[in-house]
Design a protein around this motif. Structure first.
Motif, PDB file in Angstrom:
ATOM      1  N   ILE A 121     103.941  71.831 -26.312  1.00  0.00           N
ATOM      2  CA  ILE A 121     102.511  71.735 -26.027  1.00  0.00           C
ATOM      3  C   ILE A 121     102.291  71.183 -24.621  1.00  0.00           C
ATOM      4  N   LEU A 122     103.030  70.148 -24.279  1.00  0.00           N
ATOM      5  CA  LEU A 122     102.858  69.500 -22.982  1.00  0.00           C
ATOM      6  C   LEU A 122     103.046  70.477 -21.828  1.00  0.00           C
ATOM      7  N   ASN A 123     103.947  71.438 -21.993  1.00  0.00           N
ATOM      8  CA  ASN A 123     104.283  72.360 -20.907  1.00  0.00           C
ATOM      9  C   ASN A 123     103.649  73.740 -21.061  1.00  0.00           C
ATOM     10  N   GLU A 124     102.682  73.863 -21.965  1.00  0.00           N
ATOM     11  CA  GLU A 124     102.003  75.142 -22.127  1.00  0.00           C
ATOM     12  C   GLU A 124     101.356  75.584 -20.813  1.00  0.00           C
ATOM     13  N   GLY A 125     101.534  76.859 -20.489  1.00  0.00           N
ATOM     14  CA  GLY A 125     100.882  77.417 -19.307  1.00  0.00           C
ATOM     15  C   GLY A 125     101.591  77.153 -17.999  1.00  0.00           C
ATOM     16  N   ARG A 126     102.723  76.483 -18.042  1.00  0.00           N
ATOM     17  CA  ARG A 126     103.456  76.202 -16.804  1.00  0.00           C
ATOM     18  C   ARG A 126     104.442  77.336 -16.511  1.00  0.00           C
ATOM     19  N   ASP A 127     104.192  78.052 -15.440  1.00  0.00           N
ATOM     20  CA  ASP A 127     105.042  79.184 -15.082  1.00  0.00           C
ATOM     21  C   ASP A 127     106.112  78.815 -14.059  1.00  0.00           C
ATOM     22  N   ASP A 128     106.098  77.560 -13.591  1.00  0.00           N
ATOM     23  CA  ASP A 128     107.028  77.142 -12.549  1.00  0.00           C
ATOM     24  C   ASP A 128     108.326  76.565 -13.105  1.00  0.00           C
ATOM     25  N   LEU A 129     108.525  76.683 -14.423  1.00  0.00           N
ATOM     26  CA  LEU A 129     109.708  76.098 -15.054  1.00  0.00           C
ATOM     27  C   LEU A 129     110.864  77.092 -15.043  1.00  0.00           C
ATOM     28  N   PRO A 130     112.116  76.602 -14.965  1.00  0.00           N
ATOM     29  CA  PRO A 130     113.275  77.490 -15.055  1.00  0.00           C
ATOM     30  C   PRO A 130     113.295  78.240 -16.388  1.00  0.00           C
ATOM     31  N   ASP A 131     113.842  79.437 -16.378  1.00  0.00           N
ATOM     32  CA  ASP A 131     113.867  80.260 -17.593  1.00  0.00           C
ATOM     33  C   ASP A 131     114.577  79.554 -18.736  1.00  0.00           C
ATOM     34  N   ARG A 132     115.657  78.843 -18.420  1.00  0.00           N
ATOM     35  CA  ARG A 132     116.399  78.163 -19.481  1.00  0.00           C
ATOM     36  C   ARG A 132     115.542  77.087 -20.151  1.00  0.00           C
ATOM     37  N   TYR A 133     114.755  76.381 -19.334  1.00  0.00           N
ATOM     38  CA  TYR A 133     113.874  75.349 -19.900  1.00  0.00           C
ATOM     39  C   TYR A 133     112.785  75.994 -20.753  1.00  0.00           C
ATOM     40  N   LYS A 134     112.257  77.132 -20.294  1.00  0.00           N
ATOM     41  CA  LYS A 134     111.245  77.844 -21.075  1.00  0.00           C
ATOM     42  C   LYS A 134     111.805  78.282 -22.428  1.00  0.00           C
ATOM     43  N   GLU A 135     113.059  78.721 -22.437  1.00  0.00           N
ATOM     44  CA  GLU A 135     113.687  79.122 -23.692  1.00  0.00           C
ATOM     45  C   GLU A 135     113.783  77.940 -24.650  1.00  0.00           C
ATOM     46  N   GLY A 136     114.118  76.788 -24.096  1.00  0.00           N
ATOM     47  CA  GLY A 136     114.187  75.585 -24.924  1.00  0.00           C
ATOM     48  C   GLY A 136     112.827  75.204 -25.491  1.00  0.00           C
ATOM     49  N   LEU A 137     111.784  75.353 -24.693  1.00  0.00           N
ATOM     50  CA  LEU A 137     110.434  75.040 -25.161  1.00  0.00           C
ATOM     51  C   LEU A 137     109.998  75.993 -26.270  1.00  0.00           C
ATOM     52  N   ALA A 138     110.388  77.253 -26.159  1.00  0.00           N
ATOM     53  CA  ALA A 138     110.055  78.220 -27.210  1.00  0.00           C
ATOM     54  C   ALA A 138     110.727  77.837 -28.529  1.00  0.00           C
ATOM     55  N   LYS A 139     111.991  77.425 -28.457  1.00  0.00           N
ATOM     56  CA  LYS A 139     112.698  76.990 -29.666  1.00  0.00           C
ATOM     57  C   LYS A 139     112.168  75.653 -30.182  1.00  0.00           C
ATOM     58  N   GLY A 140     111.586  74.879 -29.264  1.00  0.00           N
ATOM     59  CA  GLY A 140     111.161  73.530 -29.610  1.00  0.00           C
ATOM     60  C   GLY A 140     109.983  73.445 -30.561  1.00  0.00           C
ATOM     61  N   TRP A 141     109.287  74.565 -30.785  1.00  0.00           N
ATOM     62  CA  TRP A 141     108.198  74.539 -31.754  1.00  0.00           C
ATOM     63  C   TRP A 141     108.701  74.253 -33.170  1.00  0.00           C
ATOM     64  N   GLY A 142     109.904  74.713 -33.483  1.00  0.00           N
ATOM     65  CA  GLY A 142     110.419  74.570 -34.844  1.00  0.00           C
ATOM     66  C   GLY A 142     110.479  73.139 -35.342  1.00  0.00           C
ATOM     67  N   PRO A 143     111.206  72.247 -34.667  1.00  0.00           N
ATOM     68  CA  PRO A 143     111.335  70.886 -35.202  1.00  0.00           C
ATOM     69  C   PRO A 143     110.036  70.095 -35.218  1.00  0.00           C
ATOM     70  N   VAL A 144     109.125  70.311 -34.246  1.00  0.00           N
ATOM     71  CA  VAL A 144     107.876  69.546 -34.278  1.00  0.00           C
ATOM     72  C   VAL A 144     106.947  70.077 -35.366  1.00  0.00           C
ATOM     73  N   ARG A 145     106.956  71.388 -35.593  1.00  0.00           N
ATOM     74  CA  ARG A 145     106.150  71.929 -36.691  1.00  0.00           C
ATOM     75  C   ARG A 145     106.683  71.444 -38.035  1.00  0.00           C
ATOM     76  N   LEU A 146     107.988  71.381 -38.161  1.00  0.00           N
ATOM     77  CA  LEU A 146     108.594  70.860 -39.380  1.00  0.00           C
ATOM     78  C   LEU A 146     108.198  69.403 -39.593  1.00  0.00           C
ATOM     79  N   ALA A 147     108.281  68.596 -38.534  1.00  0.00           N
ATOM     80  CA  ALA A 147     107.987  67.165 -38.654  1.00  0.00           C
ATOM     81  C   ALA A 147     106.530  66.925 -39.013  1.00  0.00           C
ATOM     82  N   ILE A 148     105.613  67.652 -38.372  1.00  0.00           N
ATOM     83  CA  ILE A 148     104.198  67.423 -38.662  1.00  0.00           C
ATOM     84  C   ILE A 148     103.854  67.904 -40.059  1.00  0.00           C
ATOM     85  N   ALA A 149     104.494  68.975 -40.530  1.00  0.00           N
ATOM     86  CA  ALA A 149     104.255  69.442 -41.900  1.00  0.00           C
ATOM     87  C   ALA A 149     104.718  68.392 -42.908  1.00  0.00           C
ATOM     88  N   ALA A 150     105.869  67.795 -42.654  1.00  0.00           N
ATOM     89  CA  ALA A 150     106.374  66.751 -43.550  1.00  0.00           C
ATOM     90  C   ALA A 150     105.418  65.568 -43.591  1.00  0.00           C
TER      91      ALA A 150
END
Length: 209
Positions: free
Chosen positions: A46-75
Motif C-alpha cells: 500500500i505504501l508504495n502504490e503508484g510508484r513507478d520509479d522502483l526497481p522491477d525486482r522490488y515491484k515484484e516483491g510488493l506484488a507478492k507482499g499482498w498475501g501475508p498482510v491480507r492473511l494477517a488482517i483477515a485473522a
C-alpha cells in the motif's frame, strides 16, 4: 507500588526484515521495562502504490507482499488483535529465518502454529478485508508520514500526547538490559518536541540472532 505499564503499538509488514528484528527487540523490552507490545498490520504494498520509479525486482516483491498482510488482517478481523502476535512470530520465523517462499504452504503452517484455522490461508488472495487493511495501515502511518516504512511504533507520552516514530532500525535485536536501554533512549529522543531524525548509513544486513 509497581510502575504502571504502558502499551507500545507496533505496525509491521511480515516481509520486512528490519521490522521483524525490531519486533523481536520489543519482546525483550517487555521483559525489562513496564511495556506491553500490541501488534498491528501495515503494508509496504500500500505504501508504495503508484510508484513507478522502483526497481522491477522490488515491484515484484510488493506484488507478492499482498498475501501475508491480507492473511494477517483477515485473522485479526475474524479472531481479534491478540492473534497477530503468535501469527506474526510464525510468519516471520518462516520468512526470515527459514527463508521459505511466500505461498499457501507457508501460510497454512504459520496459521496452525498460531492456533488458527489453516483455511484462513485462502484470504492471502482475497480482497475482502482490504478496507480494514488500509484503515490499519493509515492508522499507523498517518502520525509519522508516508516517507518512512516499517517499523512504526506509537506510545503514550508523559503529557498524554501520542509519541509516534519510525524505527529503531537495529541489528541484531538487543537483549536483556541492553534492550531496555535502547528503549529508554528511543523514547527520550522521540519524545523531544521538534526532534525528527538521527541516522547513519547501514553497513551490515539484517542479523536474525
Amino acid at each position: 507500588m509497581a510502575e504502571e505499564r504502558i502499551i507500545a503499538d507496533m505496525w509491521f509488514d511480515p516481509r520486512c526484515p528490519w521490522a521483524w528484528i525490531t519486533s523481536r527487540w520489543l519482546l525483550h523490552v517487555e521483559q525489562v521495562r513496564p511495556v506491553d507490545v500490541r501488534f498491528h498490520v501495515m503494508s509496504l504494498s500500500i505504501l508504495n502504490e503508484g510508484r513507478d520509479d522502483l526497481p522491477d525486482r522490488y515491484k515484484e516483491g510488493l506484488a507478492k507482499g499482498w498475501g501475508p498482510v491480507r492473511l494477517a488482517i483477515a485473522a485479526e478481523q475474524k479472531f481479534g488483535n491478540d492473534v497477530l502476535r503468535p501469527l506474526y512470530t510464525a510468519l516471520g520465523t518462516r520468512i526470515h529465518h527459514e527463508k521459505q517462499e511466500l505461498g499457501p504452504e507457508l501460510y497454512e503452517a504459520a496459521l496452525v502454529e498460531a492456533g488458527l484455522p489453516a483455511q484462513l490461508a485462502g484470504y492471502a488472495d482475497s480482497t475482502e478485508f482490504d478496507e480494514q487493511l488500509r484503515e490499519s495501515h493509515f492508522a499507523g502511518m498517518n502520525p509519522v508520514g508516508m516517507d518512512v516504512g516499517t517499523p512504526v511504533i506509537h506510545v503514550p507520552g508523559e503529557d498524554g500526547k501520542l509519541i509516534a516514530f519510525f524505527g529503531p532500525v537495529v541489528t541484531p535485536a538487543p537483549k536483556g538490559e541492553a534492550a531496555g536501554r535502547l528503549w529508554d533512549g528511543t523514547l527520550l529522543v522521540a519524545g523531544t518536541p521538534g526532534f525528527y531524525e538521527i541516522k547513519r548509513t547501514r553497513d551490515v544486513g539484517p542479523v536474525f540472532d
